[in-house]
Design a protein around this motif. Structure first.
Motif, PDB file in Angstrom:
ATOM      1  N   MET A   1       0.976  -1.185   0.017  1.00  0.00           N
ATOM      2  CA  MET A   1       0.050  -0.131  -0.008  1.00  0.00           C
ATOM      3  C   MET A   1       0.855   1.179  -0.119  1.00  0.00           C
ATOM      4  O   MET A   1       1.954   1.403   0.646  1.00  0.00           O
ATOM      5  N   ARG A   2       0.408   2.304  -0.769  1.00  0.00           N
ATOM      6  CA  ARG A   2       1.315   3.296  -0.944  1.00  0.00           C
ATOM      7  C   ARG A   2       0.338   4.553  -0.720  1.00  0.00           C
ATOM      8  O   ARG A   2      -0.736   4.669  -1.264  1.00  0.00           O
ATOM      9  N   VAL A   3       0.947   5.382   0.280  1.00  0.00           N
ATOM     10  CA  VAL A   3       0.122   6.702   0.600  1.00  0.00           C
ATOM     11  C   VAL A   3       0.680   7.789  -0.097  1.00  0.00           C
ATOM     12  O   VAL A   3       1.770   8.086   0.120  1.00  0.00           O
TER      13      VAL A   3
ATOM     14  N   VAL B   1      -4.810   6.757  -0.866  1.00  0.00           N
ATOM     15  CA  VAL B   1      -4.357   5.457  -0.850  1.00  0.00           C
ATOM     16  C   VAL B   1      -4.389   4.738  -2.302  1.00  0.00           C
ATOM     17  O   VAL B   1      -5.332   5.079  -2.742  1.00  0.00           O
ATOM     18  N   THR B   2      -3.410   4.377  -2.831  1.00  0.00           N
ATOM     19  CA  THR B   2      -3.375   3.605  -4.192  1.00  0.00           C
ATOM     20  C   THR B   2      -3.174   2.056  -4.075  1.00  0.00           C
ATOM     21  O   THR B   2      -2.383   1.583  -3.103  1.00  0.00           O
ATOM     22  N   ARG B   3      -4.129   1.488  -4.266  1.00  0.00           N
ATOM     23  CA  ARG B   3      -4.241   0.017  -4.229  1.00  0.00           C
ATOM     24  C   ARG B   3      -4.274  -0.648  -5.959  1.00  0.00           C
ATOM     25  O   ARG B   3      -5.245  -0.391  -6.247  1.00  0.00           O
ATOM     26  N   ASP B   4      -3.381  -1.426  -6.331  1.00  0.00           N
ATOM     27  CA  ASP B   4      -3.535  -1.845  -7.566  1.00  0.00           C
ATOM     28  C   ASP B   4      -3.723  -0.669  -8.447  1.00  0.00           C
ATOM     29  O   ASP B   4      -4.706  -0.757  -9.350  1.00  0.00           O
TER      30      ASP B   4
ATOM     31  N   GLU C   1      -7.820   5.644  -3.943  1.00  0.00           N
ATOM     32  CA  GLU C   1      -9.025   5.327  -2.630  1.00  0.00           C
ATOM     33  C   GLU C   1      -8.904   6.778  -1.857  1.00  0.00           C
ATOM     34  O   GLU C   1      -7.973   6.852  -1.153  1.00  0.00           O
ATOM     35  N   TYR C   2      -9.812   7.555  -2.239  1.00  0.00           N
ATOM     36  CA  TYR C   2      -9.562   8.872  -1.482  1.00  0.00           C
ATOM     37  C   TYR C   2     -10.175   8.722   0.015  1.00  0.00           C
ATOM     38  O   TYR C   2     -11.281   8.248   0.344  1.00  0.00           O
TER      39      TYR C   2
END
Length: 282
Positions: free
Chosen positions: A1-3, A72-75, A79-80
């Motif tokens: 997970m990257r924030v 957050v970015t997932r795949d 996702e805000y």
């Protein structure tokens, strides 16, 4: 997970730097164990500010509050998570699941959009209130210059005009498959379509803006961040353009004073990002 943390500092989101005819570049990417801070000049969130083009303040002087969006970015999907307001060295979470920001500086009012509608945040009292009764998932928001009417872009890429203090919405049928929206100072509505090309909404339908690259890249649109009274601001790659309600356009060349003011704002943002990153990591 990257924030990721993205600064939505009013009109600054429009200034994406460019070549020798544009503003100098500054890299904000910062490595850490969990957090990155991306360059706000490369943000493509489609939000705007209302600073008057006739004001006597500096080009990059946006007042004491800077809005930031945490996601957050997932795949490879964003996702805000929330909108923050940074003021006096501190970042305060003001709205969960938010992405859209319209800062009405110099007034102490900002319009925020999230998954269940529109909110108003007072930057002086730091109070948040629901605006109207709409429940659309809002990903873009702009306000008319002459009235209190809004335009919103919803998650399903539909544009609505919002009137009567947020209680009534009218679909803008001409704006099809909109990705981002903007108004100019004359309250003409522009949008970027699914093909990354800008359009202006006229009385006889949407018109494609002429005189731009055939295949625009890294596009962005907003009110001009410089003192231009007519037309909207469009970025393709590193080149800024002024686009007009008659569907024409021309490249824009920055002057020396604009470059100096940009560099000052860059230094200010360095401080804001450092403070915000430290608070998030605590």
């Amino acid at each position: 997970m990257r924030v990721l943390l993205v600064c939505l500092a009013g009109l600054l989101v429009c200034l994406k730097t460019a070549d020798s005819h544009s503003l100098p570049q500054k890299d904000y990417d910062t490595d850490s164990s969990n957090h990155d801070i991306t360059n706000p000049l490369y943000d493509t969130s489609g939000n705007n500010s209302s600073s008057d083009p006739d004001n006597s303040r500096g080009m990059f002087d946006f007042g004491p509050t800077t809005f930031l969006v945490h996601y957050v970015t997932r795949d490879d999907n964003k996702e805000y998570k929330s909108i923050y307001a940074h003021k006096n060295g501190k970042a305060k979470k003001v709205l969960e699941d938010g992405i859209a920001v319209f800062d009405e500086f110099p007034k102490s009012r900002a319009y925020l959009g999230n998954k269940d509608g529109i909110y108003i945040y007072d930057t002086e009292t730091e109070k948040l209130e629901k605006y109207g009764n709409l429940s659309d998932s809002v990903i873009g928001i702009v306000k008319e210059n002459r009235t209190d009417d809004l335009y919103i872009l919803t998650e399903d890429h539909v544009v609505y005009k919002v009137t009567e203090e947020g209680t009534k919405k009218i679909k803008v049928n001409e704006a099809e498959h909109a990705e981002r929206i903007a108004l100019d100072w004359d309250d003409n509505l522009y949008y970027i379509g699914a093909n990354d090309h800008p359009y202006v909404v006229a009385s006889d339908g949407a018109k494609k803006i002429e005189g731009l690259p055939a295949n625009p890249t890294s596009v962005f649109i907003c009110r001009p961040p410089i003192k231009i009274k007519h037309g909207a601001w469009f970025m393709s790659g590193k080149q800024p353009y002024i686009i007009y309600p008659n569907a024409t356009s021309k490249p824009y060349v920055y002057n020396d004073q604009e470059k100096l003011e940009h560099e000052k704002r860059i230094r200010d943002l360095d401080v804001i990002f450092s403070q915000f990153r430290n608070q998030i990591e605590e």
